[in-house]
Design a protein around this motif. Structure first.
Motif, PDB file in Angstrom:
ATOM      1  N   ILE A 147      47.838  43.779  36.174  1.00 41.07           N
ATOM      2  CA  ILE A 147      47.132  43.125  37.371  1.00 41.07           C
ATOM      3  C   ILE A 147      48.362  43.477  38.531  1.00 41.07           C
ATOM      4  O   ILE A 147      49.283  42.508  38.363  1.00 41.07           O
ATOM      5  CB  ILE A 147      46.595  41.942  37.223  1.00 41.07           C
ATOM      6  CG1 ILE A 147      45.555  42.056  36.083  1.00 41.07           C
ATOM      7  CG2 ILE A 147      46.013  41.466  38.488  1.00 41.07           C
ATOM      8  CD1 ILE A 147      44.275  42.750  36.382  1.00 41.07           C
ATOM      9  N   ASP A 152      42.659  44.634  41.801  1.00 40.39           N
ATOM     10  CA  ASP A 152      42.413  44.986  40.463  1.00 40.39           C
ATOM     11  C   ASP A 152      41.651  44.038  39.633  1.00 40.39           C
ATOM     12  O   ASP A 152      41.296  44.342  38.389  1.00 40.39           O
ATOM     13  CB  ASP A 152      43.886  44.755  39.798  1.00 40.39           C
ATOM     14  CG  ASP A 152      44.938  45.966  40.103  1.00 40.39           C
ATOM     15  OD1 ASP A 152      44.395  47.006  40.555  1.00 40.39           O
ATOM     16  OD2 ASP A 152      45.954  45.802  40.282  1.00 40.39           O
ATOM     17  N   LEU A 153      41.309  42.835  40.325  1.00 46.43           N
ATOM     18  CA  LEU A 153      40.446  41.873  39.648  1.00 46.43           C
ATOM     19  C   LEU A 153      38.802  42.338  39.887  1.00 46.43           C
ATOM     20  O   LEU A 153      38.033  41.834  39.060  1.00 46.43           O
ATOM     21  CB  LEU A 153      40.660  40.652  40.126  1.00 46.43           C
ATOM     22  CG  LEU A 153      42.028  40.097  39.833  1.00 46.43           C
ATOM     23  CD1 LEU A 153      41.960  38.438  40.455  1.00 46.43           C
ATOM     24  CD2 LEU A 153      42.140  39.715  38.116  1.00 46.43           C
ATOM     25  N   ASP A 154      38.654  42.978  40.954  1.00 46.58           N
ATOM     26  CA  ASP A 154      37.143  43.436  41.267  1.00 46.58           C
ATOM     27  C   ASP A 154      36.615  44.302  40.277  1.00 46.58           C
ATOM     28  O   ASP A 154      37.019  45.474  40.008  1.00 46.58           O
ATOM     29  CB  ASP A 154      37.393  44.220  42.799  1.00 46.58           C
ATOM     30  CG  ASP A 154      35.890  44.391  43.360  1.00 46.58           C
ATOM     31  OD1 ASP A 154      34.742  43.372  43.076  1.00 46.58           O
ATOM     32  OD2 ASP A 154      35.559  45.263  44.288  1.00 46.58           O
ATOM     33  N   LEU A 156      36.318  43.754  37.068  1.00 51.00           N
ATOM     34  CA  LEU A 156      37.088  43.530  35.842  1.00 51.00           C
ATOM     35  C   LEU A 156      36.161  42.761  35.025  1.00 51.00           C
ATOM     36  O   LEU A 156      35.448  41.567  35.418  1.00 51.00           O
ATOM     37  CB  LEU A 156      38.322  42.841  35.890  1.00 51.00           C
ATOM     38  CG  LEU A 156      39.322  42.594  34.645  1.00 51.00           C
ATOM     39  CD1 LEU A 156      40.154  43.955  34.377  1.00 51.00           C
ATOM     40  CD2 LEU A 156      40.096  41.495  34.711  1.00 51.00           C
ATOM     41  N   MET A 168      37.087  32.879  38.944  1.00 50.65           N
ATOM     42  CA  MET A 168      37.272  34.192  38.553  1.00 50.65           C
ATOM     43  C   MET A 168      36.182  35.288  39.209  1.00 50.65           C
ATOM     44  O   MET A 168      36.200  36.339  39.907  1.00 50.65           O
ATOM     45  CB  MET A 168      37.339  34.744  37.333  1.00 50.65           C
ATOM     46  CG  MET A 168      38.850  34.450  36.590  1.00 50.65           C
ATOM     47  SD  MET A 168      40.097  35.786  37.293  1.00 50.65           S
ATOM     48  CE  MET A 168      41.258  35.681  35.991  1.00 50.65           C
ATOM     49  N   VAL A 173      35.365  39.247  39.395  1.00 53.10           N
ATOM     50  CA  VAL A 173      35.415  39.438  38.266  1.00 53.10           C
ATOM     51  C   VAL A 173      33.819  39.303  37.556  1.00 53.10           C
ATOM     52  O   VAL A 173      33.447  38.510  37.890  1.00 53.10           O
ATOM     53  CB  VAL A 173      36.242  38.594  37.375  1.00 53.10           C
ATOM     54  CG1 VAL A 173      36.336  38.856  35.935  1.00 53.10           C
ATOM     55  CG2 VAL A 173      37.832  38.875  37.997  1.00 53.10           C
ATOM     56  N   PHE A 284      50.836  36.259  37.143  1.00 51.08           N
ATOM     57  CA  PHE A 284      50.038  36.821  38.269  1.00 51.08           C
ATOM     58  C   PHE A 284      50.851  37.108  39.468  1.00 51.08           C
ATOM     59  O   PHE A 284      51.577  36.102  39.579  1.00 51.08           O
ATOM     60  CB  PHE A 284      48.819  36.263  38.274  1.00 51.08           C
ATOM     61  CG  PHE A 284      47.888  36.370  37.411  1.00 51.08           C
ATOM     62  CD1 PHE A 284      47.224  37.368  37.007  1.00 51.08           C
ATOM     63  CD2 PHE A 284      47.716  35.369  36.453  1.00 51.08           C
ATOM     64  CE1 PHE A 284      46.237  37.661  36.062  1.00 51.08           C
ATOM     65  CE2 PHE A 284      46.696  35.390  35.368  1.00 51.08           C
ATOM     66  CZ  PHE A 284      45.983  36.577  35.032  1.00 51.08           C
ATOM     67  N   VAL A 288      47.454  37.146  44.204  1.00 54.65           N
ATOM     68  CA  VAL A 288      46.377  36.774  43.095  1.00 54.65           C
ATOM     69  C   VAL A 288      46.481  35.180  42.929  1.00 54.65           C
ATOM     70  O   VAL A 288      45.334  34.511  42.857  1.00 54.65           O
ATOM     71  CB  VAL A 288      46.704  37.275  41.879  1.00 54.65           C
ATOM     72  CG1 VAL A 288      45.692  36.908  40.716  1.00 54.65           C
ATOM     73  CG2 VAL A 288      46.353  39.036  41.790  1.00 54.65           C
TER      74      VAL A 288
END
Length: 342
Positions: A147, A152-154, A156, A168, A173, A284, A288
């Motif tokens: 990450i 990068d969380l979109d 996941l 999240m 997420v 993180f 983030v």
């Protein structure tokens, strides 16, 4: 006659049935329940016995609240935040993102009004809730991919429960809460991209490190407390001395779980580093953490709106954390920072 009656009462045996979220032979979590039951029986000279059913027996790992509430079981061992759908305020008594670490949380429970607030939440359901053991600061999870930023969380797919799951989800997420026994398979098959369970003490036996190489430090569960639930009617049927024995057994087992978790995590992390060199620890990125903190504050505000009890719990935790964290910072944190080079 009075003497004989008292002697007969003293020998009366009470058996409580307990359902746990965990499977059979579950390390630490299951051991905590067995330890508690063993202490209660020994301290009561056999007058109080607790029969434990694991999740494979009752088939409802996330149904403990309802089973104890309805009297199907007298007791339960589970995590309060699993039941936020039924009682939203329950989640505050497991952990809150960016909140108290385990010693601070125990201090709040027993000296800062936490127990009284917890009882306000559970009393309408005919339940008593007691701290049932702490894992300590939980890790942020196992990720297949690194990450590097919020983007990068979109999209996941991740298993992470409770309030953290809601936070999240705010960042895109796709959150799911899968029973413990299904987590490895879900990660292996790609049903999820990341999984947050506990920490090395329990993660090592789950085998996540064989699938995902990136192991992130946490933000979401700085002191995750599980719970003992007790049906109020079952509690009321116990003589006063057995109530006290049970209370002491639960409190002692909870403390023992915390120190056992600390020990086992140290052992397990050493094994991971030695035997699985591809496993990489990460924290993180700052953006983030900032996004997670902002989303946490947003959700806390939303939860508190229109719910006076939620407002009271949040305010109590914040006041206590503001006070106790000053001491944590000049004691534990300053010590660790000052000797970091050793």
């Amino acid at each position: 006659m009075l003497g004989l009656s008292a002697a007969s009462h003293a020998k009366e045996t009470h058996t409580l049935r307990l359902a746990q979220t965990w499977g059979p032979n579950s390390p630490i979590l299951g051991e905590t329940v067995e330890h508690m039951a063993d202490m209660a029986e020994k301290m009561s000279d056999g007058r109080l016995r607790i029969r434990i059913d694991a999740a494979n027996k009752h088939k409802a790992p996330f149904g403990i609240f309802d089973m104890v509430r309805n009297g199907q079981y007298d007791m339960g061992h589970t995590a309060s935040y699993y039941y936020k759908g039924s009682i939203p305020n329950a989640m505050f008594f497991t952990t809150v993102p960016f909140g108290m670490i385990a010693p601070e949380q125990y201090a709040w429970f027993y000296h800062g009004g936490g127990m009284e607030l917890m009882q306000q939440v559970y009393e309408p359901f005919g339940l008593l809730s007691f701290p049932g053991g702490n894992t300590g600061n939980q890790m942020g999870g196992w990720f297949r991919e690194e990450i590097n930023g919020v983007e990068d969380l979109d999209g996941l797919k991740m298993r992470t429960p409770g309030f953290a799951g809601e936070v999240m989800a705010e960042l895109g997420v796709a959150v799911t809460n899968i029973p413990p026994g299904e987590l490895y398979t879900a990660l292996e098959r790609g049903t999820i991209d990341a999984v947050e369970w506990v920490g090395p003490a329990l993660d090592f036996n789950m085998g996540f490190h064989q699938i995902a190489n990136y192991y992130y430090s946490g933000w979401q569960e700085p002191g995750a407390e599980v719970q003992f639930l007790i049906n109020q009617n079952a509690w009321d049927k116990l003589p006063a001395d057995l109530q006290e024995i049970l209370r002491v057994a639960m409190r002692t087992a909870a403390y023992d779980m915390y120190i056992q978790s600390t020990h086992a995590s140290g052992v397990a992390w050493s094994r991971m580093k030695d035997d699985y060199p591809d496993v990489t620890h990460r924290t993180f990125p700052a953006d983030v953490i900032e996004a997670l903190r902002a989303a946490t504050e947003k959700r806390l505000k939303e939860v508190a709106e229109g719910d006076p009890l939620a407002q009271q719990i949040i305010a109590s935790q914040r006041r206590y954390l503001e006070q106790v964290r000053q001491w944590t910072n000049i004691s534990d944190k300053s010590y660790l920072d000052s000797v970091a080079g050793e």
